[in-house]
Design a protein around this motif. Structure first.
Motif, PDB file in Angstrom:
ATOM      1  N   LYS A   1       2.133   5.831  -3.742  1.00  0.00           N
ATOM      2  CA  LYS A   1       2.978   4.802  -3.527  1.00  0.00           C
ATOM      3  C   LYS A   1       2.448   3.440  -3.923  1.00  0.00           C
ATOM      4  CE  LYS A   1       4.368   2.689   0.891  1.00  0.00           C
ATOM      5  NZ  LYS A   1       4.049   2.386   2.512  1.00  0.00           N
ATOM      6  N   LEU A   2       1.097   3.294  -4.610  1.00  0.00           N
ATOM      7  CA  LEU A   2       0.777   2.104  -5.146  1.00  0.00           C
ATOM      8  C   LEU A   2       1.434   2.331  -6.663  1.00  0.00           C
ATOM      9  CD1 LEU A   2      -2.803   1.737  -3.698  1.00  0.00           C
ATOM     10  CD2 LEU A   2      -1.066   0.079  -3.579  1.00  0.00           C
ATOM     11  N   GLN A   3       1.364   3.494  -7.246  1.00  0.00           N
ATOM     12  CA  GLN A   3       1.940   3.678  -8.662  1.00  0.00           C
ATOM     13  C   GLN A   3       3.496   3.149  -8.420  1.00  0.00           C
ATOM     14  OE1 GLN A   3       2.624   7.950  -9.677  1.00  0.00           O
ATOM     15  NE2 GLN A   3       2.135   7.318 -11.848  1.00  0.00           N
ATOM     16  N   GLU A   4       4.227   3.474  -7.565  1.00  0.00           N
ATOM     17  CA  GLU A   4       5.870   3.233  -7.255  1.00  0.00           C
ATOM     18  C   GLU A   4       5.832   1.776  -7.442  1.00  0.00           C
ATOM     19  OE1 GLU A   4       7.183   5.046  -3.909  1.00  0.00           O
ATOM     20  OE2 GLU A   4       6.918   7.275  -4.604  1.00  0.00           O
ATOM     21  N   GLU A   5       4.952   0.948  -6.994  1.00  0.00           N
ATOM     22  CA  GLU A   5       4.927  -0.403  -6.969  1.00  0.00           C
ATOM     23  C   GLU A   5       4.545  -1.052  -8.100  1.00  0.00           C
ATOM     24  OE1 GLU A   5       3.432  -2.388  -3.332  1.00  0.00           O
ATOM     25  OE2 GLU A   5       4.044  -0.831  -1.840  1.00  0.00           O
ATOM     26  N   GLY A   6       3.807  -0.318  -9.199  1.00  0.00           N
ATOM     27  CA  GLY A   6       3.466  -0.672 -10.360  1.00  0.00           C
ATOM     28  C   GLY A   6       2.060  -1.558 -10.279  1.00  0.00           C
ATOM     29  N   LEU A   7       1.121  -1.032  -9.205  1.00  0.00           N
ATOM     30  CA  LEU A   7      -0.109  -1.606  -9.000  1.00  0.00           C
ATOM     31  C   LEU A   7      -1.094  -0.797  -9.634  1.00  0.00           C
ATOM     32  CD1 LEU A   7       0.146  -3.174  -5.587  1.00  0.00           C
ATOM     33  CD2 LEU A   7       0.436  -4.272  -7.827  1.00  0.00           C
ATOM     34  N   ILE A   8      -0.672   0.377  -9.648  1.00  0.00           N
ATOM     35  CA  ILE A   8      -1.843   1.597 -10.363  1.00  0.00           C
ATOM     36  C   ILE A   8      -1.066   2.501 -11.431  1.00  0.00           C
ATOM     37  CG2 ILE A   8      -3.283   1.390  -8.382  1.00  0.00           C
ATOM     38  CD1 ILE A   8      -2.525   4.418  -7.981  1.00  0.00           C
ATOM     39  N   VAL A   9      -1.695   2.976 -12.319  1.00  0.00           N
ATOM     40  CA  VAL A   9      -1.267   3.881 -13.272  1.00  0.00           C
ATOM     41  C   VAL A   9      -2.208   5.325 -12.996  1.00  0.00           C
ATOM     42  CG1 VAL A   9      -1.195   4.308 -15.638  1.00  0.00           C
ATOM     43  CG2 VAL A   9      -0.745   2.256 -15.012  1.00  0.00           C
TER      44      VAL A   9
ATOM     45  N   ALA B   1      -1.345   7.346  -0.648  1.00  0.00           N
ATOM     46  CA  ALA B   1      -1.654   5.970  -1.029  1.00  0.00           C
ATOM     47  C   ALA B   1      -1.500   5.567  -2.430  1.00  0.00           C
ATOM     48  CB  ALA B   1      -2.898   5.455  -0.383  1.00  0.00           C
ATOM     49  N   LEU B   2      -2.017   6.364  -3.208  1.00  0.00           N
ATOM     50  CA  LEU B   2      -2.321   6.085  -4.708  1.00  0.00           C
ATOM     51  C   LEU B   2      -0.590   6.213  -5.389  1.00  0.00           C
ATOM     52  CD1 LEU B   2      -5.352   7.522  -5.910  1.00  0.00           C
ATOM     53  CD2 LEU B   2      -4.901   5.232  -5.361  1.00  0.00           C
TER      54      LEU B   2
ATOM     55  N   TYR C   1      -3.511   2.730   2.306  1.00  0.00           N
ATOM     56  CA  TYR C   1      -2.548   2.120   1.318  1.00  0.00           C
ATOM     57  C   TYR C   1      -2.645   0.518   1.310  1.00  0.00           C
ATOM     58  CZ  TYR C   1       1.837  -0.027   0.114  1.00  0.00           C
ATOM     59  OH  TYR C   1       2.777  -1.118  -0.210  1.00  0.00           O
ATOM     60  N   GLU C   2      -2.678   0.008   2.554  1.00  0.00           N
ATOM     61  CA  GLU C   2      -2.720  -1.544   2.549  1.00  0.00           C
ATOM     62  C   GLU C   2      -3.988  -2.103   2.311  1.00  0.00           C
ATOM     63  OE1 GLU C   2      -1.282  -2.646   6.717  1.00  0.00           O
ATOM     64  OE2 GLU C   2       0.806  -1.668   6.276  1.00  0.00           O
ATOM     65  N   LYS C   3      -5.135  -1.191   2.542  1.00  0.00           N
ATOM     66  CA  LYS C   3      -6.378  -1.753   2.233  1.00  0.00           C
ATOM     67  C   LYS C   3      -6.557  -1.861   0.801  1.00  0.00           C
ATOM     68  CE  LYS C   3     -10.697  -2.988   2.307  1.00  0.00           C
ATOM     69  NZ  LYS C   3     -11.111  -4.334   2.466  1.00  0.00           N
ATOM     70  N   ILE C   4      -6.237  -0.564  -0.015  1.00  0.00           N
ATOM     71  CA  ILE C   4      -6.128  -0.619  -1.393  1.00  0.00           C
ATOM     72  C   ILE C   4      -5.348  -1.870  -2.125  1.00  0.00           C
ATOM     73  CG2 ILE C   4      -5.977   1.059  -3.445  1.00  0.00           C
ATOM     74  CD1 ILE C   4      -6.556   3.283  -1.846  1.00  0.00           C
ATOM     75  N   LYS C   5      -4.179  -1.856  -1.507  1.00  0.00           N
ATOM     76  CA  LYS C   5      -3.359  -2.853  -1.967  1.00  0.00           C
ATOM     77  C   LYS C   5      -4.077  -4.178  -2.041  1.00  0.00           C
ATOM     78  CE  LYS C   5       1.454  -4.421  -1.667  1.00  0.00           C
ATOM     79  NZ  LYS C   5       2.864  -4.365  -1.040  1.00  0.00           N
ATOM     80  N   TYR C   6      -4.497  -4.351  -0.914  1.00  0.00           N
ATOM     81  CA  TYR C   6      -5.059  -5.787  -0.657  1.00  0.00           C
ATOM     82  C   TYR C   6      -6.135  -6.191  -1.468  1.00  0.00           C
ATOM     83  CZ  TYR C   6      -7.386  -9.682   1.657  1.00  0.00           C
ATOM     84  OH  TYR C   6      -8.101 -10.985   2.046  1.00  0.00           O
ATOM     85  N   ASP C   7      -6.897  -5.060  -1.872  1.00  0.00           N
ATOM     86  CA  ASP C   7      -8.087  -5.222  -2.825  1.00  0.00           C
ATOM     87  C   ASP C   7      -7.560  -5.589  -4.322  1.00  0.00           C
ATOM     88  OD1 ASP C   7      -9.927  -5.055  -0.928  1.00  0.00           O
ATOM     89  OD2 ASP C   7     -10.559  -2.948  -1.267  1.00  0.00           O
ATOM     90  N   ILE C   8      -6.376  -4.801  -4.532  1.00  0.00           N
ATOM     91  CA  ILE C   8      -5.812  -4.888  -5.933  1.00  0.00           C
ATOM     92  C   ILE C   8      -5.211  -6.245  -6.135  1.00  0.00           C
ATOM     93  CG2 ILE C   8      -4.084  -4.209  -7.365  1.00  0.00           C
ATOM     94  CD1 ILE C   8      -4.701  -1.254  -6.319  1.00  0.00           C
ATOM     95  N   VAL C   9      -4.328  -6.627  -5.224  1.00  0.00           N
ATOM     96  CA  VAL C   9      -3.836  -8.021  -4.974  1.00  0.00           C
ATOM     97  C   VAL C   9      -4.894  -9.110  -5.209  1.00  0.00           C
ATOM     98  CG1 VAL C   9      -2.370  -9.498  -3.896  1.00  0.00           C
ATOM     99  CG2 VAL C   9      -1.619  -7.350  -4.083  1.00  0.00           C
TER     100      VAL C   9
ATOM    101  N   ASN D   1      -5.751   1.574  13.756  1.00  0.00           N
ATOM    102  CA  ASN D   1      -4.887   2.761  14.636  1.00  0.00           C
ATOM    103  C   ASN D   1      -3.572   3.022  13.849  1.00  0.00           C
ATOM    104  OD1 ASN D   1      -7.090   3.282  16.388  1.00  0.00           O
ATOM    105  ND2 ASN D   1      -6.444   1.498  17.684  1.00  0.00           N
ATOM    106  N   ARG D   2      -3.061   2.645  12.927  1.00  0.00           N
ATOM    107  CA  ARG D   2      -2.046   2.950  12.361  1.00  0.00           C
ATOM    108  C   ARG D   2      -2.200   4.072  11.670  1.00  0.00           C
ATOM    109  NH1 ARG D   2      -1.288  -2.306   8.827  1.00  0.00           N
ATOM    110  NH2 ARG D   2      -3.787  -1.938   9.103  1.00  0.00           N
ATOM    111  N   THR D   3      -1.076   4.947  11.130  1.00  0.00           N
ATOM    112  CA  THR D   3      -1.392   6.009  10.620  1.00  0.00           C
ATOM    113  C   THR D   3      -2.599   5.944   9.369  1.00  0.00           C
ATOM    114  OG1 THR D   3       0.210   5.848   8.667  1.00  0.00           O
ATOM    115  CG2 THR D   3       0.800   6.987  10.749  1.00  0.00           C
ATOM    116  N   ILE D   4      -3.377   6.899   9.154  1.00  0.00           N
ATOM    117  CA  ILE D   4      -4.360   6.967   7.995  1.00  0.00           C
ATOM    118  C   ILE D   4      -4.017   6.447   6.719  1.00  0.00           C
ATOM    119  CG2 ILE D   4      -6.109   8.112   6.747  1.00  0.00           C
ATOM    120  CD1 ILE D   4      -6.687   9.578   9.422  1.00  0.00           C
ATOM    121  N   GLY D   5      -2.626   7.037   6.606  1.00  0.00           N
ATOM    122  CA  GLY D   5      -2.219   7.021   5.047  1.00  0.00           C
ATOM    123  C   GLY D   5      -1.755   5.334   4.700  1.00  0.00           C
ATOM    124  N   ASP D   6      -1.099   4.871   5.864  1.00  0.00           N
ATOM    125  CA  ASP D   6      -0.600   3.542   5.831  1.00  0.00           C
ATOM    126  C   ASP D   6      -1.725   2.654   5.680  1.00  0.00           C
ATOM    127  OD1 ASP D   6       2.294   4.386   5.907  1.00  0.00           O
ATOM    128  OD2 ASP D   6       2.333   3.836   8.003  1.00  0.00           O
ATOM    129  N   SER D   7      -2.703   2.821   6.641  1.00  0.00           N
ATOM    130  CA  SER D   7      -3.846   1.906   6.501  1.00  0.00           C
ATOM    131  C   SER D   7      -4.744   1.900   5.240  1.00  0.00           C
ATOM    132  CB  SER D   7      -4.734   2.277   7.666  1.00  0.00           C
ATOM    133  OG  SER D   7      -5.890   1.367   8.097  1.00  0.00           O
TER     134      SER D   7
END
Length: 216
Positions: free
Chosen positions: A52-60, A49-50, A12-20, A4-10
């Motif tokens: 934001k993940l780019q800013e963290e260096g997790l995706i290109v 989301a992508l 983002y966290e799911k993709i980040k979890y899968d990357i980490v 139920n968080r904002t769709i963008g935040d949710s």
């Protein structure tokens, strides 16, 4: 299913979890359309989301070829370990007098849980990684210098993703090193705690140097 968080935040966290956690592997291509279909949402929050993940260096993100999960640069990982070698032995030495009885009891219970888990099981492997994060985090928090936690938190996702690869190669040694650190802080021995932390990080550094470099 997103929460139920904002769709963008949710998302983002799911993709980040899968990357980490290496469900999405270094170098793997990320399709906005496929991700939107997977989560049942439009492409707009996926793009947010992508970025934001780019800013963290997790995706290109490449204009001509789309997005990929960032390769793991061993040289960058070693540079981060070198920073940790400067900060974390200091943190361990200073944390020994600041850790409360409740802190030590909590960590002791975590190691006791490890003792009753099935050796070699996926559950135990994941729990060792979790205890490692908690041990380092608690030492940083009790170091008396909040800047240590602040500096290292900038690299938290990179450290965890690298650790999820490194753990596979030296699960036993890393766990034993963690127990040495815990024993030293329980004894309130600053010199011993700093040395145990230094050995642990140096061993990780050596293991990293033996991994193939995935950076381009």
């Amino acid at each position: 299913m997103l929460d139920n968080r904002t769709i963008g935040d949710s998302v983002y966290e799911k993709i980040k979890y899968d990357i980490v956690h290496l469900t999405l592997k270094p170098g793997e291509k990320l399709s906005e359309a496929s991700l939107a279909e997977k989560y049942g949402i439009s492409k707009a929050p996926i793009r947010v989301a992508l970025r934001k993940l780019q800013e963290e260096g997790l995706i290109v993100i490449r204009p001509q070829s789309g997005s990929i999960v960032s390769p793991i640069s061993i040289s960058r990982a070693v540079n981060i370990i070198d920073i940790r070698l400067l900060l974390e032995p200091y943190a361990a030495a200073h944390a020994v007098q600041n850790l409360t009885k409740e802190d030590l009891r909590y960590l002791e219970e975590r190691f006791k849980l490890l003792d009753i888990m099935v050796p070699g099981s996926e559950e135990r492997s994941q729990f060792i990684s979790k205890v490692d994060i908690e041990l380092h985090g608690m030492i940083q928090d009790r170091s008396g210098n909040p800047m240590i936690r602040e500096i290292l938190s900038r690299y938290a996702s990179e450290i965890q993703r690298r650790a999820n690869i490194e753990w596979r190669n030296r699960m036993g040694p890393s766990e034993q090193e963690m127990r040495y650190i815990f024993a030293a802080i329980t004894q309130r021995d600053a010199e011993k705690a700093a040395e145990a932390m230094r050995i642990h990080l140096n061993n990780i550094r050596t293991a990293l140097l033996n991994l193939p470099n995935q950076s381009e």
